[in-house]
Design a protein around this motif. Structure first.
Motif, PDB file in Angstrom:
ATOM      1  N   VAL A  29       0.759  -1.299  -0.151  1.00 31.52           N
ATOM      2  CA  VAL A  29      -0.020   0.048  -0.016  1.00 31.52           C
ATOM      3  C   VAL A  29       0.867   1.092  -0.155  1.00 31.52           C
ATOM      4  O   VAL A  29       0.638   2.237  -0.723  1.00 31.52           O
ATOM      5  CB  VAL A  29      -0.889  -0.029   1.357  1.00 31.52           C
ATOM      6  CG1 VAL A  29      -1.638   1.313   1.432  1.00 31.52           C
ATOM      7  CG2 VAL A  29      -2.047  -1.174   0.964  1.00 31.52           C
ATOM      8  N   LEU A  30       1.851   1.256   0.812  1.00 28.87           N
ATOM      9  CA  LEU A  30       2.845   2.383   0.851  1.00 28.87           C
ATOM     10  C   LEU A  30       3.479   2.560  -0.525  1.00 28.87           C
ATOM     11  O   LEU A  30       3.635   3.766  -0.992  1.00 28.87           O
ATOM     12  CB  LEU A  30       3.775   2.249   1.832  1.00 28.87           C
ATOM     13  CG  LEU A  30       3.159   2.063   3.586  1.00 28.87           C
ATOM     14  CD1 LEU A  30       4.340   2.079   4.474  1.00 28.87           C
ATOM     15  CD2 LEU A  30       2.679   3.634   3.653  1.00 28.87           C
ATOM     16  N   PHE A  31       3.835   1.691  -1.100  1.00 25.76           N
ATOM     17  CA  PHE A  31       4.662   1.636  -2.342  1.00 25.76           C
ATOM     18  C   PHE A  31       3.699   2.068  -3.377  1.00 25.76           C
ATOM     19  O   PHE A  31       4.044   3.028  -4.164  1.00 25.76           O
ATOM     20  CB  PHE A  31       5.105   0.303  -2.615  1.00 25.76           C
ATOM     21  CG  PHE A  31       5.747   0.313  -4.227  1.00 25.76           C
ATOM     22  CD1 PHE A  31       7.049   0.809  -4.377  1.00 25.76           C
ATOM     23  CD2 PHE A  31       5.123  -0.219  -5.242  1.00 25.76           C
ATOM     24  CE1 PHE A  31       7.608   0.811  -5.506  1.00 25.76           C
ATOM     25  CE2 PHE A  31       5.786  -0.184  -6.457  1.00 25.76           C
ATOM     26  CZ  PHE A  31       7.037   0.417  -6.693  1.00 25.76           C
ATOM     27  N   ALA A  32       2.333   1.519  -3.442  1.00 23.46           N
ATOM     28  CA  ALA A  32       1.402   2.076  -4.508  1.00 23.46           C
ATOM     29  C   ALA A  32       1.066   3.679  -4.365  1.00 23.46           C
ATOM     30  O   ALA A  32       0.804   4.339  -5.329  1.00 23.46           O
ATOM     31  CB  ALA A  32       0.352   1.062  -4.332  1.00 23.46           C
ATOM     32  N   SER A  33       1.053   3.998  -3.018  1.00 20.36           N
ATOM     33  CA  SER A  33       0.592   5.337  -2.878  1.00 20.36           C
ATOM     34  C   SER A  33       1.722   6.351  -3.536  1.00 20.36           C
ATOM     35  O   SER A  33       1.098   7.558  -3.517  1.00 20.36           O
ATOM     36  CB  SER A  33       0.142   5.589  -1.187  1.00 20.36           C
ATOM     37  OG  SER A  33       1.663   5.698  -0.661  1.00 20.36           O
ATOM     38  N   ARG A  34       2.626   6.182  -3.951  1.00 18.60           N
ATOM     39  CA  ARG A  34       3.633   6.896  -4.414  1.00 18.60           C
ATOM     40  C   ARG A  34       3.261   7.034  -5.942  1.00 18.60           C
ATOM     41  O   ARG A  34       3.720   8.110  -6.413  1.00 18.60           O
ATOM     42  CB  ARG A  34       5.067   6.274  -4.357  1.00 18.60           C
ATOM     43  CG  ARG A  34       5.576   6.167  -2.932  1.00 18.60           C
ATOM     44  CD  ARG A  34       7.084   5.616  -3.139  1.00 18.60           C
ATOM     45  NE  ARG A  34       7.709   5.337  -1.651  1.00 18.60           N
ATOM     46  CZ  ARG A  34       8.654   4.839  -1.667  1.00 18.60           C
ATOM     47  NH1 ARG A  34       9.500   4.524  -2.609  1.00 18.60           N
ATOM     48  NH2 ARG A  34       9.120   4.722  -0.441  1.00 18.60           N
ATOM     49  N   PHE A  35       2.372   6.200  -6.461  1.00 17.58           N
ATOM     50  CA  PHE A  35       2.095   6.253  -7.822  1.00 17.58           C
ATOM     51  C   PHE A  35       0.660   6.450  -8.269  1.00 17.58           C
ATOM     52  O   PHE A  35       0.213   7.033  -9.368  1.00 17.58           O
ATOM     53  CB  PHE A  35       2.521   5.159  -8.249  1.00 17.58           C
ATOM     54  CG  PHE A  35       3.663   4.600  -8.493  1.00 17.58           C
ATOM     55  CD1 PHE A  35       4.723   5.310  -9.197  1.00 17.58           C
ATOM     56  CD2 PHE A  35       4.288   3.895  -7.531  1.00 17.58           C
ATOM     57  CE1 PHE A  35       6.109   4.931  -9.012  1.00 17.58           C
ATOM     58  CE2 PHE A  35       5.670   3.525  -7.356  1.00 17.58           C
ATOM     59  CZ  PHE A  35       6.512   4.019  -8.072  1.00 17.58           C
ATOM     60  N   HIS A  36      -0.149   6.649  -7.036  1.00 17.41           N
ATOM     61  CA  HIS A  36      -1.852   6.903  -7.393  1.00 17.41           C
ATOM     62  C   HIS A  36      -2.376   7.569  -5.872  1.00 17.41           C
ATOM     63  O   HIS A  36      -2.110   7.105  -5.040  1.00 17.41           O
ATOM     64  CB  HIS A  36      -2.305   5.622  -7.390  1.00 17.41           C
ATOM     65  CG  HIS A  36      -3.895   5.870  -7.813  1.00 17.41           C
ATOM     66  ND1 HIS A  36      -4.845   6.375  -7.037  1.00 17.41           N
ATOM     67  CD2 HIS A  36      -4.306   5.215  -9.153  1.00 17.41           C
ATOM     68  CE1 HIS A  36      -5.836   6.301  -7.748  1.00 17.41           C
ATOM     69  NE2 HIS A  36      -5.663   5.829  -9.053  1.00 17.41           N
ATOM     70  N   GLU A  37      -2.624   9.037  -6.273  1.00 20.07           N
ATOM     71  CA  GLU A  37      -3.190   9.770  -5.189  1.00 20.07           C
ATOM     72  C   GLU A  37      -4.260   9.261  -4.529  1.00 20.07           C
ATOM     73  O   GLU A  37      -4.515   9.442  -3.191  1.00 20.07           O
ATOM     74  CB  GLU A  37      -3.627  11.039  -5.701  1.00 20.07           C
ATOM     75  CG  GLU A  37      -2.466  12.104  -6.037  1.00 20.07           C
ATOM     76  CD  GLU A  37      -2.816  13.376  -6.414  1.00 20.07           C
ATOM     77  OE1 GLU A  37      -3.698  13.724  -6.342  1.00 20.07           O
ATOM     78  OE2 GLU A  37      -2.019  14.100  -7.420  1.00 20.07           O
ATOM     79  N   GLY A  38      -5.238   8.539  -5.262  1.00 14.58           N
ATOM     80  CA  GLY A  38      -6.489   7.981  -4.572  1.00 14.58           C
ATOM     81  C   GLY A  38      -6.049   6.860  -3.395  1.00 14.58           C
ATOM     82  O   GLY A  38      -6.692   6.704  -2.633  1.00 14.58           O
ATOM     83  N   ILE A  39      -4.808   6.222  -3.412  1.00 14.18           N
ATOM     84  CA  ILE A  39      -4.185   5.353  -2.279  1.00 14.18           C
ATOM     85  C   ILE A  39      -3.693   6.069  -1.087  1.00 14.18           C
ATOM     86  O   ILE A  39      -3.655   5.392  -0.099  1.00 14.18           O
ATOM     87  CB  ILE A  39      -3.590   4.329  -2.984  1.00 14.18           C
ATOM     88  CG1 ILE A  39      -4.253   3.721  -4.121  1.00 14.18           C
ATOM     89  CG2 ILE A  39      -2.920   3.448  -1.897  1.00 14.18           C
ATOM     90  CD1 ILE A  39      -3.173   2.535  -4.851  1.00 14.18           C
ATOM     91  N   ALA A  40      -3.217   7.503  -1.423  1.00 15.41           N
ATOM     92  CA  ALA A  40      -2.686   8.057  -0.301  1.00 15.41           C
ATOM     93  C   ALA A  40      -3.237   7.941   0.993  1.00 15.41           C
ATOM     94  O   ALA A  40      -2.770   7.914   1.967  1.00 15.41           O
ATOM     95  CB  ALA A  40      -2.223   9.631  -0.630  1.00 15.41           C
ATOM     96  N   PRO A  41      -4.675   8.119   1.070  1.00 18.82           N
ATOM     97  CA  PRO A  41      -5.289   8.448   2.427  1.00 18.82           C
ATOM     98  C   PRO A  41      -5.202   6.946   3.217  1.00 18.82           C
ATOM     99  O   PRO A  41      -5.085   6.876   4.327  1.00 18.82           O
ATOM    100  CB  PRO A  41      -6.907   8.410   2.125  1.00 18.82           C
ATOM    101  CG  PRO A  41      -6.864   9.385   0.925  1.00 18.82           C
ATOM    102  CD  PRO A  41      -5.747   8.793   0.137  1.00 18.82           C
TER     103      PRO A  41
END
Length: 64
Positions: A29-41
């Protein structure tokens, strides 16, 4: 590594992970959040939990 996911009638899920599975999921999740703003929360929730600074009220509002 073991994980169990159960869907509930209200649309929520019960997710039970052992330590290794939880670590792998949070890292993903932390890795993916770097590439997609929707995952940041979701990454913020994961990071707060890992640091022990989780705020249950904030998480409930975020996930609604």
């Amino acid at each position: 590594m073991q994980a169990s996911i159960k869907k509930k009638r209200d649309g929520s899920m019960d997710l039970r992970l052992d330590k290794d599975a939880a670590s792998a999921m949070f890292a993903s999740v932390l890795f993916a959040s770097r590439f997609h703003e929707g995952i940041a929360p979701l990454a913020r929730v994961a990071e707060d939990e890992l640091l022990g600074a989780g705020d249950l009220a904030w998480r409930k509002d975020l996930c609604q």
